[in-house]
Design a protein around this motif. Structure first.
Motif, PDB file in Angstrom:
ATOM      1  N   ASP A  70       0.920  -1.539   0.060  1.00 44.86           N
ATOM      2  CA  ASP A  70       0.192  -0.035   0.111  1.00 44.86           C
ATOM      3  C   ASP A  70       1.131   1.219  -0.342  1.00 44.86           C
ATOM      4  O   ASP A  70       0.767   2.520  -0.731  1.00 44.86           O
ATOM      5  CB  ASP A  70      -0.691   0.180   0.586  1.00 44.86           C
ATOM      6  CG  ASP A  70      -1.717  -0.919   1.419  1.00 44.86           C
ATOM      7  OD1 ASP A  70      -2.340  -1.616   0.257  1.00 44.86           O
ATOM      8  OD2 ASP A  70      -2.663  -1.878   2.599  1.00 44.86           O
ATOM      9  N   ILE A  71       2.071   1.543   0.645  1.00 46.37           N
ATOM     10  CA  ILE A  71       2.600   2.911   0.892  1.00 46.37           C
ATOM     11  C   ILE A  71       3.777   2.199  -1.083  1.00 46.37           C
ATOM     12  O   ILE A  71       3.746   3.237  -1.641  1.00 46.37           O
ATOM     13  CB  ILE A  71       3.811   1.905   1.971  1.00 46.37           C
ATOM     14  CG1 ILE A  71       3.060   2.465   2.885  1.00 46.37           C
ATOM     15  CG2 ILE A  71       5.252   3.602   2.394  1.00 46.37           C
ATOM     16  CD1 ILE A  71       4.554   1.855   3.826  1.00 46.37           C
ATOM     17  N   ARG A  72       4.142   1.413  -1.408  1.00 48.69           N
ATOM     18  CA  ARG A  72       4.417   1.810  -2.883  1.00 48.69           C
ATOM     19  C   ARG A  72       3.184   2.780  -3.301  1.00 48.69           C
ATOM     20  O   ARG A  72       4.111   2.921  -4.505  1.00 48.69           O
ATOM     21  CB  ARG A  72       4.784   0.654  -3.159  1.00 48.69           C
ATOM     22  CG  ARG A  72       6.075  -0.556  -2.730  1.00 48.69           C
ATOM     23  CD  ARG A  72       6.647  -1.437  -3.677  1.00 48.69           C
ATOM     24  NE  ARG A  72       5.440  -2.803  -3.831  1.00 48.69           N
ATOM     25  CZ  ARG A  72       5.511  -4.221  -3.298  1.00 48.69           C
ATOM     26  NH1 ARG A  72       6.879  -4.037  -2.445  1.00 48.69           N
ATOM     27  NH2 ARG A  72       4.737  -4.958  -3.732  1.00 48.69           N
ATOM     28  N   LYS A  73       2.016   2.065  -3.927  1.00 48.88           N
ATOM     29  CA  LYS A  73       1.272   2.820  -4.355  1.00 48.88           C
ATOM     30  C   LYS A  73       0.392   4.008  -4.016  1.00 48.88           C
ATOM     31  O   LYS A  73      -0.209   4.691  -4.588  1.00 48.88           O
ATOM     32  CB  LYS A  73       0.003   1.338  -4.358  1.00 48.88           C
ATOM     33  CG  LYS A  73      -0.067   0.259  -4.874  1.00 48.88           C
ATOM     34  CD  LYS A  73      -1.442  -0.253  -4.933  1.00 48.88           C
ATOM     35  CE  LYS A  73      -1.268  -2.197  -5.580  1.00 48.88           C
ATOM     36  NZ  LYS A  73      -2.567  -2.571  -5.847  1.00 48.88           N
ATOM     37  N   SER A  74       0.799   4.354  -3.102  1.00 50.05           N
ATOM     38  CA  SER A  74       1.461   5.845  -2.595  1.00 50.05           C
ATOM     39  C   SER A  74       1.883   6.398  -3.220  1.00 50.05           C
ATOM     40  O   SER A  74       1.659   8.182  -3.640  1.00 50.05           O
ATOM     41  CB  SER A  74       1.491   6.102  -0.781  1.00 50.05           C
ATOM     42  OG  SER A  74       2.352   6.069  -0.649  1.00 50.05           O
ATOM     43  N   TYR A  75       3.173   6.040  -3.783  1.00 51.56           N
ATOM     44  CA  TYR A  75       3.981   6.799  -4.589  1.00 51.56           C
ATOM     45  C   TYR A  75       3.578   7.516  -6.089  1.00 51.56           C
ATOM     46  O   TYR A  75       3.447   6.270  -6.623  1.00 51.56           O
ATOM     47  CB  TYR A  75       5.369   6.501  -4.222  1.00 51.56           C
ATOM     48  CG  TYR A  75       6.024   6.817  -2.967  1.00 51.56           C
ATOM     49  CD1 TYR A  75       6.853   7.723  -3.493  1.00 51.56           C
ATOM     50  CD2 TYR A  75       6.382   5.976  -2.388  1.00 51.56           C
ATOM     51  CE1 TYR A  75       7.519   8.168  -2.096  1.00 51.56           C
ATOM     52  CE2 TYR A  75       7.053   5.358  -0.805  1.00 51.56           C
ATOM     53  CZ  TYR A  75       7.203   7.260  -1.236  1.00 51.56           C
ATOM     54  OH  TYR A  75       7.739   7.137   0.358  1.00 51.56           O
ATOM     55  N   LYS A  76       3.420   8.470  -6.364  1.00 52.42           N
ATOM     56  CA  LYS A  76       3.391   8.658  -8.229  1.00 52.42           C
ATOM     57  C   LYS A  76       4.309   7.552  -8.889  1.00 52.42           C
ATOM     58  O   LYS A  76       3.840   8.196 -10.389  1.00 52.42           O
ATOM     59  CB  LYS A  76       3.249  10.670  -8.087  1.00 52.42           C
ATOM     60  CG  LYS A  76       2.125  11.109  -7.582  1.00 52.42           C
ATOM     61  CD  LYS A  76       2.041  12.579  -7.663  1.00 52.42           C
ATOM     62  CE  LYS A  76       1.139  13.135  -7.012  1.00 52.42           C
ATOM     63  NZ  LYS A  76       1.291  13.708  -5.288  1.00 52.42           N
ATOM     64  N   LEU A  77       5.596   8.286  -8.525  1.00 49.66           N
ATOM     65  CA  LEU A  77       5.980   7.536  -9.823  1.00 49.66           C
ATOM     66  C   LEU A  77       6.042   5.989  -9.407  1.00 49.66           C
ATOM     67  O   LEU A  77       6.352   5.151 -10.381  1.00 49.66           O
ATOM     68  CB  LEU A  77       7.906   7.716  -8.872  1.00 49.66           C
ATOM     69  CG  LEU A  77       8.115   9.215  -8.949  1.00 49.66           C
ATOM     70  CD1 LEU A  77      10.052   8.923  -7.832  1.00 49.66           C
ATOM     71  CD2 LEU A  77       8.680   9.345 -10.389  1.00 49.66           C
ATOM     72  N   TYR A  78       5.322   5.310  -8.377  1.00 46.16           N
ATOM     73  CA  TYR A  78       5.138   3.981  -8.496  1.00 46.16           C
ATOM     74  C   TYR A  78       4.201   3.444  -9.542  1.00 46.16           C
ATOM     75  O   TYR A  78       3.062   3.817  -9.558  1.00 46.16           O
ATOM     76  CB  TYR A  78       4.613   3.109  -6.978  1.00 46.16           C
ATOM     77  CG  TYR A  78       5.068   1.462  -6.977  1.00 46.16           C
ATOM     78  CD1 TYR A  78       6.348   0.813  -7.364  1.00 46.16           C
ATOM     79  CD2 TYR A  78       3.671   1.350  -7.051  1.00 46.16           C
ATOM     80  CE1 TYR A  78       5.747  -0.454  -7.573  1.00 46.16           C
ATOM     81  CE2 TYR A  78       3.088  -0.326  -7.455  1.00 46.16           C
ATOM     82  CZ  TYR A  78       5.021  -1.173  -7.664  1.00 46.16           C
ATOM     83  OH  TYR A  78       4.428  -2.499  -7.986  1.00 46.16           O
ATOM     84  N   THR A  79       4.167   2.448 -10.164  1.00 46.35           N
ATOM     85  CA  THR A  79       3.329   1.833 -11.173  1.00 46.35           C
ATOM     86  C   THR A  79       3.608   0.243 -11.440  1.00 46.35           C
ATOM     87  O   THR A  79       4.588   0.231 -11.195  1.00 46.35           O
ATOM     88  CB  THR A  79       3.808   2.584 -12.445  1.00 46.35           C
ATOM     89  OG1 THR A  79       4.680   1.756 -13.215  1.00 46.35           O
ATOM     90  CG2 THR A  79       3.685   3.837 -13.186  1.00 46.35           C
TER      91      THR A  79
END
Length: 880
Positions: free
Chosen positions: A553-562
């Motif tokens: 969930d933390i990964r997905k909260s980053y705009k850079l993450y896809t």
């Protein structure tokens, strides 16, 4: 005099508690003295040896003096097992008479340390002192039997005005070589060790030492147990670290080199482990100085007063308290008192053997699985290795015991000293590169800290990858230099456990109040969003698989993450940039050291640049030359950033996007920001503004279509997936006007590129950026940095060139030097008047940020090329 009649009052004043006819007092776990008035017995703890029982009753008032003296010894901290009552000796080699000393105190090696003869207050005490002065008295007779004794003590005590008073005469029996040498021609004896008879021992005292005695030295508050004759170590008596202690130019006399000699002497090759243990010892000493200033525990008290076991036990207790105080961690530590307490409960409360056994197993389990050898310079797994390691530990403790590690007067020297240990004792890997203090100072001098503190003396400052705490300590130094009363709230986050501990030690050495957190800064939730005024950091680079350590969930909260991003990516620096945007307030400042690739690579790096350009003004880009960081050849830059007044793609960004979607209406509203941007953009691109406005509304006329830029767009379009998909489409194949479809598709393709360009141009077209380009020649690099790295044996690490330290970057003693790069960058932050003199014209140029970005290419990836600015007008800011 203490008598049977006032004994109850005496015991009450000594802290004994009454239960029926028995008065008792507890000194340590399992160590009690009881006085039974019914049987008239004094019951000493079983650990105290007794040669006779004649002083363990009420038979004479002298026994009460012995009782009071034993009480004083136990309160002082002498162990019950080291006290012996009434050992019997023969008085003289030829005599048939025997004598009993009242009290013998032994040291940690179980050798006689102090002989005490107790007398009732008044005449008996005076009489025995006369006897000692005349022929040596009883004590010299006992001394003849056991010459290990280091002190002879005639002792008395009294009870007056409801309080205990004592008197004593103390004789040191340790020979003084200087006195012996001075009197050897006159006196036949060679000192106490050369005398064998009582008369000879007395003559040594009488003639050589002129009957020297002392009335203090054993029982006073400033005397520790087993350290008779020596006052306690206190913080105010410690020495300041000096330049010589740091190492100075030669280095051979410095503390680091003394430490290195100890390691070499004991064949210790593991420098990283040695550094870890040194950090643990520094933690102990810092805690000791802060919480035990009147009786320091961090010291070797001498072979007669100390043992390897007692030294390490003191250190373990200090370490336990230090870790709790400074790092908020609980250390597994089982003391002797813990064990004794369990056995006391077992004996007094009749605890079942099974329960005692379970508790002992629990202690052993904790020690086996939860404890770590925090002071092992050598691997210890038997007694011999313990002794070898303890010898190293003792020497390292002695190296620092006389010096202050917490002092306002020597913070810079202490910092430099710690830097030396850090550089040589800790391997740098996994993207970690310690920032030299010189670069930390340069960054702080480049930031408008004075003005920021004037606006808000309670700045919230953070380094979210603080390593050993260089940036934060340097900020605190500079902020205090600017405003001694500043109230900055300073925070550090560090993921690596050892470095978190190191940062604590470092800040304590600098006497700074910095809040360090052991955590992953990319793991959101540790700090409030949009909460900090200043960020300074050198985040890690190229750490493979870092995303896998974060919650999904933390990964997905980053705009850079896809979802398409490989979890094994090593682009950790990009996520740190996004994190900076998350935690900084509107108008906040930042200085971040990043790899140069952040400026020009594609993919996630382009998205990172979008975050930067949308949310920050780039005040300065400072290129760092190779050689800046000794452990890496990575090309790096310092980005000096100013957070836009609005957040997250910024209000300006959103306004521009809205305007571009309906260009005619927005221009009719006279949106000045867009009109100015549009005008400047068209001038930059050599576009006719009316033709370009029509194009944004979907109409492409010939004057625009035939420009060089749009010609390149056509080439790019014909290679694009959009064009290939068009050719494959049913609508295209069925169309009777394929050229029209191609033109419409091209306009959409080109307009998307142009809208993107105009968006980012609109965000930056008013920005000017200070660009610092470092030299490439090795000699020029050294002059630029003012230091160099050496791998020469015995002189490893960073060395400043020249005294005082000189560099075009900044001047330590003059923050306002206009001929330094730091001043130029600070003026850029303040929008002040900037004049680049000839001293800096080779390095600095103040140019529009858009001049560093190629707005003409069809591949608009927002790459920032600082060389472009120089190519446009290399003399723009020069007064020449």
């Amino acid at each position: 005099m203490i008598t049977k009649d006032n004994l109850k009052e005496v015991l009450s004043s000594l802290g004994f508690s009454k239960s029926g006819d028995i008065f008792s007092k507890n000194y340590a776990v399992g160590v009690d003295i009881s006085v039974d008035f019914k049987t008239e017995k004094i019951i000493y703890p079983k650990e105290i040896k007794k040669g006779d029982e004649t002083t363990s009753n009420f038979s004479g008032p002298e026994n009460f003096v012995v009782l009071e003296c034993v009480n004083r010894l136990l309160e002082k901290g002498y162990k019950a097992k080291h006290i012996e009552l009434e050992p019997r000796w023969r008085l003289g080699r030829e005599s048939k008479k025997s004598g009993k000393a009242d009290i013998i105190v032994k040291n940690h090696k179980d050798k006689t340390y102090i002989m005490i003869e107790c007398k009732t207050f008044g005449n008996e005490y005076k009489k025995e002192w006369n006897n000692m002065n005349n022929y040596g008295g009883q004590l010299f007779s006992y001394f003849q039997q056991d010459k290990d004794a280091k002190f002879l003590c005639l002792y008395t005590s009294d009870f007056s005005n409801n309080q205990i008073i004592f008197d004593n005469k103390i004789i040191s029996t340790t020979d003084d070589d200087e006195v012996l040498a001075r009197k050897s021609a006159k006196i036949e004896q060679k000192g106490y060790q050369g005398a064998s008879k009582v008369e000879d021992l007395y003559n040594v005292w009488n003639e050589i030492y002129e009957r020297t005695s002392y009335t203090s030295g054993i029982f006073e508050n400033n005397i520790n147990a087993y350290e008779a004759g020596k006052t306690t170590r206190t913080y105010d008596k410690l020495k300041e670290i000096t330049q010589k202690d740091e190492g100075g130019k030669s280095g051979e006399d410095g503390k680091y080199h003394e430490f290195a000699k100890i390691l070499r002497k004991h064949n210790i090759s593991g420098k990283e482990n040695a550094f870890d243990k040194l950090v643990n010892l520094f933690l102990c000493k810092i805690y000791d100085e802060k919480f035990n200033p009147n009786n320091l525990e961090f010291c070797w008290r001498g072979a007669m007063s100390d043992s390897f076991e007692s030294l390490q036990d003191r250190l373990m207790l200090l370490y336990k308290e230090a870790m709790k105080e400074f790092l908020g961690e609980t250390i597994t530590y089982v003391s002797n008192d813990d064990i004794d307490r369990q056995f006391e409960d077992f004996e007094s409360k009749k605890i079942k053997t099974k329960m005692l056994k379970e508790q002992m197993h629990e202690y052993l389990r904790q020690l086996k699985f939860y404890s770590h050898s925090d002071f092992s310079f050598l691997e210890v797994h038997n007694k011999d290795l313990f002794v070898k390691n303890a010898a190293v530990l003792k020497e390292v403790v002695e190296l620092f015991e006389d010096y202050k590690l917490t002092s306002d007067k020597t913070t810079q020297i202490l910092g430099n000293l710690f830097e030396l240990f850090l550089q040589k004792g800790m391997k740098q890997d996994e993207g970690q590169f310690f920032t030299p203090l010189q670069i930390c100072e340069f960054i702080m001098y480049s930031l408008p800290i004075r003005e920021m503190l004037e606006q808000n003396p309670k700045l919230k400052v953070i380094d979210y990858a603080c390593g050993a705490g260089h940036f934060l300590n340097t900020y605190a130094n500079v902020a205090t230099q600017i405003n001694p009363n500043h109230k900055s709230d300073i925070y550090g986050i560090e993921k690596e456990y050892r470095l978190n501990k190191v940062s604590k030690v470092s800040s304590a050495m600098y006497a700074h109040d910095i809040k360090f957190t052991y955590a992953d800064a990319l793991d959101k939730g540790k700090f409030k969003e949009k909460d900090f005024n200043l960020l300074v950091a050198n985040p890690p680079y190229s750490v493979k698989g870092f995303l896998e350590t974060l919650d999904k969930d933390i990964r997905k909260s980053y705009k850079l993450y896809t979802d398409n991003l490989n979890l094994e990516t090593n682009t950790i620096e990009c996520f740190f940039v996004e994190r900076a945007n998350d935690i900084l307030k509107s108008g906040a400042k930042a200085a971040i050291i990043l790899p140069s690739s952040i400026l020009n690579k594609d993919g996630i790096y382009e998205k990172t640049r979008e975050i930067i350009l949308s949310n920050f003004d780039i005040v300065a880009i400072n290129e760092l030359p190779s050689g800046t960081f000794g452990a890496t050849g990575t090309n790096t830059i310092i980005l000096f950033l100013n957070k836009k007044i609005t957040y997250d793609m910024s209000q300006d960004s959103q306004n521009v996007l809205n305007a571009l979607n309906n260009i005619d209406q927005e221009l009719d509203k006279n949106a000045q920001y867009l009109q100015d941007a549009l005008k400047d953009y068209c001038a930059l691109q050599s576009y006719d503004i009316d033709a370009y406005t029509s194009f944004l509304n979907g109409i492409l006329n010939e004057s625009l279509e035939n420009t060089e830029i749009f010609t390149e767009y056509k080439i790019a379009f014909e290679k694009s997936s959009e064009y290939k998909n068009l050719l494959k489409s049913r609508a295209y194949k069925d169309s009777s006007n394929k050229s029209q479809l191609e033109k419409e598709s091209f306009i959409i393709f080109a307009r998307n590129i142009e809208k993107n360009k105009l968006l980012y141009f609109s965000l930056i077209h008013k920005q000017k950026t200070m660009i610092i380009q470092a030299p490439s020649d090795n000699k020029a690099i050294k002059k630029f940095l003012g230091y160099e790295w050496s791998n020469a044996k015995g002189a490893e690490g960073l060395h400043e060139l020249g005294e005082p330290y000189t560099t075009p970057l900044y001047e330590r003693e003059n923050i306002e030097n206009k001929n330094k790069i730091a001043y130029l960058i600070r003026q850029a932050f303040l929008n002040g008047e900037i004049e680049i003199g000839p001293e800096l014209s080779d390095f600095a140029i103040y140019a529009p940020l858009h001049s560093c970005i190629d707005f003409k290419s069809a591949n608009f990836n927002k790459a920032i090329n600082i060389s472009l600015a120089t190519a446009i007008n290399p003399f723009e800011n020069s007064k020449y």
